[in-house]
Motif scaffolding. Structure first.
Motif, mmCIF file in Angstrom:
data_model
loop_
_atom_site.group_PDB
_atom_site.id
_atom_site.type_symbol
_atom_site.label_atom_id
_atom_site.label_comp_id
_atom_site.label_asym_id
_atom_site.label_seq_id
_atom_site.Cartn_x
_atom_site.Cartn_y
_atom_site.Cartn_z
ATOM 1 N N ARG A 1 62.928 36.002 59.392
ATOM 2 C CA ARG A 1 62.866 37.182 60.454
ATOM 3 C C ARG A 1 61.337 37.859 60.037
ATOM 4 O O ARG A 1 60.937 37.964 58.749
ATOM 5 N N SER B 1 63.917 44.465 65.285
ATOM 6 C CA SER B 1 64.669 45.347 64.307
ATOM 7 C C SER B 1 66.213 45.167 64.552
ATOM 8 O O SER B 1 66.810 45.813 64.118
ATOM 9 N N GLY C 1 61.987 41.855 45.908
ATOM 10 C CA GLY C 1 60.745 41.182 46.271
ATOM 11 C C GLY C 1 59.454 40.748 45.447
ATOM 12 O O GLY C 1 59.289 41.413 44.468
ATOM 13 N N SER D 1 61.349 50.511 46.843
ATOM 14 C CA SER D 1 61.469 49.110 46.730
ATOM 15 C C SER D 1 62.619 48.714 45.385
ATOM 16 O O SER D 1 62.726 49.596 44.360
ATOM 17 N N SER D 2 63.270 47.699 45.568
ATOM 18 C CA SER D 2 64.372 47.310 44.907
ATOM 19 C C SER D 2 63.563 46.704 43.674
ATOM 20 O O SER D 2 62.909 45.865 43.844
ATOM 21 N N ARG E 1 59.263 41.091 60.345
ATOM 22 C CA ARG E 1 59.863 42.580 60.764
ATOM 23 C C ARG E 1 58.644 43.087 61.672
ATOM 24 O O ARG E 1 57.518 42.650 61.369
ATOM 25 N N PRO E 2 58.816 44.073 62.420
ATOM 26 C CA PRO E 2 57.744 44.625 63.330
ATOM 27 C C PRO E 2 56.717 45.343 62.479
ATOM 28 O O PRO E 2 56.891 45.617 61.380
ATOM 29 N N ALA F 1 58.645 44.731 50.537
ATOM 30 C CA ALA F 1 58.471 45.502 51.969
ATOM 31 C C ALA F 1 58.691 44.639 53.077
ATOM 32 O O ALA F 1 58.082 44.970 54.020
ATOM 33 N N GLY G 1 61.301 43.718 54.473
ATOM 34 C CA GLY G 1 62.779 43.817 55.206
ATOM 35 C C GLY G 1 63.942 43.398 54.650
ATOM 36 O O GLY G 1 64.821 43.159 55.510
ATOM 37 N N LYS G 2 64.050 43.022 53.581
ATOM 38 C CA LYS G 2 65.214 42.388 53.150
ATOM 39 C C LYS G 2 66.561 43.416 52.889
ATOM 40 O O LYS G 2 67.613 43.309 53.488
ATOM 41 N N THR G 3 66.164 44.483 52.436
ATOM 42 C CA THR G 3 67.069 45.511 52.586
ATOM 43 C C THR G 3 67.477 46.073 53.929
ATOM 44 O O THR G 3 68.468 46.476 54.057
ATOM 45 N N TYR G 4 66.386 46.207 54.708
ATOM 46 C CA TYR G 4 66.635 46.741 55.983
ATOM 47 C C TYR G 4 67.686 45.680 56.685
ATOM 48 O O TYR G 4 68.748 46.246 57.251
HETATM 49 N N1 ATP Z 1 63.143 44.520 61.104
HETATM 50 C C1 ATP Z 1 62.658 45.790 60.725
HETATM 51 N N2 ATP Z 1 62.793 46.786 61.528
HETATM 52 C C2 ATP Z 1 62.328 47.918 61.410
HETATM 53 N N3 ATP Z 1 61.864 48.321 60.324
HETATM 54 C C3 ATP Z 1 61.792 47.709 59.187
HETATM 55 C C4 ATP Z 1 62.208 46.136 59.407
HETATM 56 N N4 ATP Z 1 62.154 45.488 57.987
HETATM 57 C C5 ATP Z 1 61.745 46.252 57.395
HETATM 58 N N5 ATP Z 1 61.547 47.643 57.864
HETATM 59 C C6 ATP Z 1 60.878 48.962 57.249
HETATM 60 O O1 ATP Z 1 60.059 48.467 56.355
HETATM 61 C C7 ATP Z 1 60.021 49.079 55.059
HETATM 62 C C8 ATP Z 1 60.209 48.051 53.831
HETATM 63 O O2 ATP Z 1 61.564 47.377 54.242
HETATM 64 P P1 ATP Z 1 62.526 47.155 53.074
HETATM 65 O O3 ATP Z 1 62.800 48.247 51.883
HETATM 66 O O4 ATP Z 1 63.814 46.446 53.503
HETATM 67 O O5 ATP Z 1 61.825 45.918 52.014
HETATM 68 P P2 ATP Z 1 62.387 45.005 51.050
HETATM 69 O O6 ATP Z 1 61.893 43.497 51.566
HETATM 70 O O7 ATP Z 1 63.713 45.325 50.743
HETATM 71 O O8 ATP Z 1 61.481 45.413 49.795
HETATM 72 P P3 ATP Z 1 61.628 45.247 48.415
HETATM 73 O O9 ATP Z 1 61.615 43.977 47.738
HETATM 74 O O10 ATP Z 1 60.462 45.994 47.692
HETATM 75 O O11 ATP Z 1 62.863 45.977 47.871
HETATM 76 C C9 ATP Z 1 61.270 50.055 55.147
HETATM 77 O O12 ATP Z 1 60.904 51.173 55.551
HETATM 78 C C10 ATP Z 1 62.098 49.329 56.472
HETATM 79 O O13 ATP Z 1 62.713 50.446 57.295
#
Ligand code: ATP
Length: 649
Positions: free
Chosen positions: A112, A168, A359, A306-307, A114-115, A200, A202-205
């Motif tokens: 995926r 999203s 990440g 960030s995780s 992300r936007p 960042a 979008g894994k956690t998202y």
């Molecule tokens: N598909 C999506 N649609 C809308 N917003 C998104 C999407 N994916 C990620 N985001 C936004 O982007 C930001 C970073 O996303 P997220 O925390 O999920 O990243 P991550 O890969 O988990 O990062 P890390 O590895 O640092 O934890 C967040 O603010 C999240 O809301």
């Protein structure tokens, strides 16, 4: 919560009254669960994590019967794609390895993009990627191609995966890629989902938000139980993180003795790890919330939340057919007992692992973040190496695979080695800044896609069924023992009375023979005394009988019979011979009686041996009874532990 097996329908309890984080208004129909997904306050501190808006991973398994039609093969390189469904779709490569019971399949990979975030949008960033949902293809956009050219890396990039997404919406991602996997986990397959991608991206998202994979999977688990009338379930959850190469129990952070163990029965596992029995979606989400509060999260240059650790949320699913098997150890007929002993009730144990990887990231400005980042990057590098080794030429013997080089790969070893159904969600950021990281993520995704798994769905003997089996065996043996004892007793009594009658008869005969023999011997002796020879005739001593008599005439004495019991006045030699013949007969008869007595003794010994063997049967029953009481004690301990777990909630 109770340790009882869950049977549908299971009323939802809100014991923990949890408010897990929530995102935007739920688009799911599962409002009971998802409405609890509350927005979390922003946290800017490092550990432990306070509720935050995004999360982790998910694991599940699709069922063969529900597979969507085959889509296209994965382009990327070599391996065909067991496209579409995570299950039975097998590429040509896989076909030769499939079997009706546990078909081989490739790891399912979805990507995926992300936007653009608001900040990126305001910076007039453009997406470097073009997604074709229908063609399951991701390729460089014109902007991406231009950016690659600017850095002299102008090669076109294009990949096909099982599914590709942008935007999203988590519903599509979940329904297409994860839903079936959850059902398969419920059917007894081990299933693992992990999210991989740069920080960042979008894994956690994908895991937590909107709602994400985790709350949807939890809903599916309980829906499955509700709809499966024929089975009952016990669910246990655990939650751990790997932070700076140390394993932490997120449900009991004070527990700092966690280690990875391996044994034949359980495989690779972490211990001592807290496991909580859950009976409702709210229970599960409460556990997740509890764990999330202890997780390491911080603000980095790239992500506000960030995780800083890899997390593994694991749901252990025990299931068995619903039967009305009695556990009473009452008297059973031998027929019923043998029925029990031949039917061993089994159960299935599977694990649904939802893994949220930290990440990969470039160097951070903060020293602490740099240290964390170094650990994260090192373990992700090991993960990449392990996957490269796993997908090396199939013809060459596998070289050493460095699972032990990081805690992450060691824990993932069973899944990556093909013992689980696996879905990997790879996430990428759309901007040019992340172009090379995204390209690396796609290469990783293409390699993972080549891993072939062949998950098992084994039944294991149910402890309670085992108990029942022992009971059946004991009843059966007892019944056999009773029957054998009765038969033996009767036979023994009969044989003993026969033997005693025979013995008496023989003894009587012996007594008579002894008498006859003695009488015969006496007669022989007497006759022998009557026969004179030179040595027995006394010397003459000048007999002087009155009247000129020369003394008694021996022949007259014989005639008178005053020399003993001489019935026969014939030839004494013949008489002696006759008597000797009779004596020989008596001796022969005695020998034969002694032989009969020996035979009696032998039969008696045989009887004693049968009685002794019968004692062996009794010992076997005693052993089984001991085993039964041990199994019962184990079950009691398990039940007490579960009750303690419940009350400690
Ligand atoms: N598909 C999506 N649609 C809308 N917003 C998104 C999407 N994916 C990620 N985001 C936004 O982007 C930001 C970073 O996303 P997220 O925390 O999920 O990243 P991550 O890969 O988990 O990062 P890390 O590895 O640092 O934890 C967040 O603010 C999240 O809301």
């Amino acid at each position: 919560m109770t340790n009882a097996f869950l049977s549908p329908p299971q009323p939802t309890q809100s014991r923990r009254g949890s408010t897990y984080r929530n995102r935007s208004p739920s688009t799911s129909s599962n409002t009971s669960l998802h409405s609890r997904w509350q927005p979390a306050p922003t946290s800017t501190k490092s550990s432990p994590r306070s509720p935050r808006p995004t999360t982790t991973i998910t694991t599940l398994t699709p069922s063969l019967s529900t597979l969507p039609p085959r889509r296209k093969s994965s382009t990327s390189s070599v391996v065909s794609t067991a496209s579409s469904s995570s299950t039975a779709t097998t590429s040509t490569v896989n076909t030769s390895m499939t079997s009706p019971l546990s078909p081989a399949e490739n790891v399912k990979v979805v990507v995926r993009c992300r936007p653009l975030t608001q900040k990126e949008f305001l910076n007039k960033s453009e997406s470097c990627w073009t997604i074709s949902r229908e063609a399951s293809r991701i390729s460089l956009s014109p902007h991406g191609i231009q950016k690659r050219r600017e850095t002299n890396k102008g090669r076109m990039i294009e990949h096909h995966f099982d599914n590709v997404f942008q935007g999203s919406d988590n519903t599509d991602l979940y329904q297409t890629s994860i839903h079936n996997l959850v059902n398969q986990a419920m059917e007894g397959y081990n299933a693992t989902v992990f999210a991989y991608g740069q920080t960042a991206s979008g894994k956690t998202y994908g895991n937590e938000s909107e709602p994400g994979v985790i709350p949807r999977a939890v809903d599916d688990v309980f829906s499955y139980i509700r709809q499966t009338q024929t089975k009952e379930f016990v669910l246990r959850v655990s939650y751990l993180e790997i932070y700076n190469e140390t394993i932490r129990d997120l449900l009991a952070p004070e527990n700092d003795t966690l280690k990875i163990h391996e044994d034949k029965r359980r495989g690779i596992y972490v211990s001592p790890l807290t496991e909580e029995v859950v009976t409702s979606p709210v229970d599960v989400l409460s556990v997740i919330q509890k764990g999330e509060a202890n997780r390491h999260i911080s603000t980095t240059n790239y992500n506000l939340h960030s995780s800083r650790s890899h997390t593994i949320f694991q749901l252990v699913i025990e299931s068995r057919e619903r039967t009305s098997t009695s556990t009473a150890l009452g008297p059973l007929s031998s027929h019923r007992a043998s029925k029990y002993s031949s039917r061993v009730e089994c159960m299935r144990i599977s694990q649904l692992s939802l893994i949220d990887l930290a990440g990969s990231e470039k160097a951070a400005s903060d020293q602490e973040r740099r240290k964390e980042g170094a650990y994260i990057n090192k373990s992700l590098l090991t993960l990449g190496t392990v996957i490269s080794k796993l997908t090396e030429s199939r013809r060459a013997p596998p070289s050493h695979i460095p699972f032990r080089d990081s805690k992450l790969t060691r824990i993932l070893q069973p899944s990556l080695s093909g013992q689980a159904k696996v879905v990997v969600i790879c996430t990428i950021s759309p901007t040019a800044n992340s172009l090379e990281e995204s390209n690396n993520t796609l290469k990783f995704a293409a390699r993972v896609k080549r891993i072939v798994v062949k998950a098992k769905n084994d039944e294991v003997p149910n402890d309670k069924a085992l108990l029942q089996k022992y009971r059946g065996e004991i009843m059966e043996l007892r019944s056999k023992l009773d029957t054998a004892n009765n038969v033996l007793l009767q036979e023994k009594e009969h044989t003993q009375s026969m033997l005693s009658a025979e013995r008496q008869q023989h003894e009587q005969q012996m007594r008579q023979m002894r008498l006859v023999r003695t009488a015969l011997k006496e007669r022989i002796d007497h006759l022998m005394r009557l026969i004179l020879n030179s040595s027995t005739v006394p010397m003459p001593i000048s007999p002087t009988y009155p009247n000129g008599n020369n003394g008694p005439d021996p022949s007259k004495a014989l005639e008178r019979g005053d020399s003993g019991p001489v019935e026969n006045h014939g030839d004494p030699w013949q008489l002696v011979r006759e008597l000797q013949r009779q004596l020989a007969q008596v001796n022969a008869s005695k020998a034969s009686t002694e032989k009969l007595l020996a035979e009696s003794r032998r039969r008696n010994q045989e009887l004693e041996k049968i009685v002794e063997d019968n004692k062996g049967l009794a010992d076997k029953v005693a052993n089984l009874e001991a085993e039964l009481s041990i199994t019962k004690a184990e079950l009691q301990v398990t039940s007490i532990l579960a009750q303690e777990g419940n009350t400690s909630d």
